[in-house]
Write an enzyme that holds these catalytic residues in place. Sequence first.
Site, mmCIF file in Angstrom:
data_model
loop_
_atom_site.group_PDB
_atom_site.id
_atom_site.type_symbol
_atom_site.label_atom_id
_atom_site.label_comp_id
_atom_site.label_asym_id
_atom_site.label_seq_id
_atom_site.Cartn_x
_atom_site.Cartn_y
_atom_site.Cartn_z
ATOM 1 N N HIS A 155 -1.458 88.650 -57.673
ATOM 2 C CA HIS A 155 -2.295 87.745 -58.465
ATOM 3 C C HIS A 155 -1.685 86.349 -58.460
ATOM 4 O O HIS A 155 -0.536 86.154 -58.846
ATOM 5 C CB HIS A 155 -2.441 88.275 -59.897
ATOM 6 C CG HIS A 155 -3.289 89.505 -59.964
ATOM 7 N ND1 HIS A 155 -3.089 90.525 -60.856
ATOM 8 C CD2 HIS A 155 -4.380 89.860 -59.217
ATOM 9 C CE1 HIS A 155 -4.017 91.469 -60.668
ATOM 10 N NE2 HIS A 155 -4.797 91.088 -59.678
ATOM 11 N N GLU A 189 0.446 84.539 -61.261
ATOM 12 C CA GLU A 189 1.569 85.265 -61.857
ATOM 13 C C GLU A 189 2.872 84.859 -61.172
ATOM 14 O O GLU A 189 3.617 85.660 -60.606
ATOM 15 C CB GLU A 189 1.261 86.766 -61.815
ATOM 16 C CG GLU A 189 -0.027 87.047 -62.618
ATOM 17 C CD GLU A 189 -0.567 88.469 -62.528
ATOM 18 O OE1 GLU A 189 0.121 89.349 -61.966
ATOM 19 O OE2 GLU A 189 -1.693 88.706 -63.025
ATOM 20 N N GLU A 192 4.639 94.445 -65.707
ATOM 21 C CA GLU A 192 4.032 93.232 -66.258
ATOM 22 C C GLU A 192 5.167 92.477 -66.940
ATOM 23 O O GLU A 192 5.666 92.898 -67.983
ATOM 24 C CB GLU A 192 2.932 93.578 -67.271
ATOM 25 C CG GLU A 192 1.748 94.345 -66.693
ATOM 26 C CD GLU A 192 0.688 93.434 -66.076
ATOM 27 O OE1 GLU A 192 0.936 92.223 -65.910
ATOM 28 O OE2 GLU A 192 -0.402 93.953 -65.757
ATOM 29 N N HIS A 228 3.824 92.051 -61.650
ATOM 30 C CA HIS A 228 2.762 91.220 -62.228
ATOM 31 C C HIS A 228 3.299 90.529 -63.475
ATOM 32 O O HIS A 228 4.409 90.779 -63.918
ATOM 33 C CB HIS A 228 1.554 92.089 -62.630
ATOM 34 C CG HIS A 228 0.779 92.626 -61.470
ATOM 35 N ND1 HIS A 228 -0.476 92.178 -61.144
ATOM 36 C CD2 HIS A 228 1.098 93.567 -60.547
ATOM 37 C CE1 HIS A 228 -0.909 92.823 -60.069
ATOM 38 N NE2 HIS A 228 0.023 93.676 -59.681
#
Length: 423
Positions: free
Chosen positions: A164, A167, A372, A299
């Site tokens: 992504h 990120e 994350e 991420h």
Amino acid sequence: MHHASPSPFRRSLVPVAVGALLLGTLATGSATAEPGYGLYEIDGVTTPEERSEIAATGVAIDHVGEDSVLITGSTEDLDELDSLGYAARAFEPARTLASPDPGYTTYPELLEIIDQVVTDHPGIAAREVFGRSHEGRDLVAVKISDNVTVDEDRPEVLFVHSQHAREHLTVEMAVYLLHLLTDGYGEEPRITELVDGREIWILPNVNPDGSEYDMAGDTWRNWRKNRQPNEGSSAIGTDMNRNWAYNWGCCGGSSGNPSGTTYRGDAPESATEVKAVADFVRGRVVDGEQQITAAIDFHTYSELILWPFGHTYDETTGAMTQEEYDTHRALGEYMAEANGYTPQQSSDLYITDGSINDWLWADQGIVNFTYEMYPRSASGGGFYPPSSVIERETSRNEEAVLRLLDYADCPYRIIGEQDAYCG
Ligand code: NO5
Ligand code: CA
Ligand code: ZN
């Protein structure tokens, strides 16, 4: 164990004090530089089912709070959400519209760092171009192992960064790992042993077109997807983490609309970069056996360690036995103990389909996790924390990553089943 301080082996390559200065230049106004898209908050959302219903409209859920969610979506998405009974209101992010922070590594800078690491450590680090992005940038893998030019019979471990675009902290995580594992070799016995005993593949940025686009404007652009045009639409980009070839588009966990933030593409692996990474991973099958035993896909944000599946709330399926699930959970919890993230199954957030997480497990049998990274909530800067946090928030994951490298000889060892699975 002490994980919050920087590795003694990391040479600081980036100015780290710039971010705070930029706080003085925050823009206000529309929440994102991408026309038609904005950041919104929806209150009164508490269950995975509600969050999945919201995600199924094609918005990206950027953060899950206790009784609210933050999303990136278009004005059209808002109408659809409204008809479902969800009232979204504009959310003013802390930093989203700051100018791109020069403390973050651009793609050309990343390629220079990689070349330097390989030049400094030719015996244990090698660079491989495994494909090209849609716009023609080199897609690069760095292998780290002793006798690095030889394919030895060692457990292989994969680190994927930056599917992504926005990120960016995940690219810094790759830079951190490159230095940790090379500068630490011959200095730190545990690292030396892991580099000798594993073949480590770091894919430091699998979406360079998206990263560069996100950094190229006067402000960050809050861009998530790649930069591949879509046939029959003026909307650009596919969400790479909805484009993998396992149960693609199965379950309402992605968008079929090219302008959707979580657009799944027009076929599995239709995203140039997903196809290239998938081919790379398939290329690690030797004599019918996948050499990669464990993986992390990095991420941001929310400080979570996620394990498959994302396409179903069920823990076990035809593609995930109870022992396989228990192995993922035990390893996820063991790593989370080291970095303070929250461990959970991916679908505890919301349903996703076509994620790398599900594909690596179901198609390739690789025990794998989504990290994350920092921050835990939007107030820490969301996708755009100041670069002053880079050193702290990448070194924070040192111990967790070493734990995965350690268990890569046989992930099932963590539930005591090494004889059954790896004998
Ligand atoms: C990820 C995970 C749920 C896999 C995703 O906010 S993120 O987009 N990084 N979350 O939705 O693909
Ligand atoms: Ca090998
Ligand atoms: Zn992401």
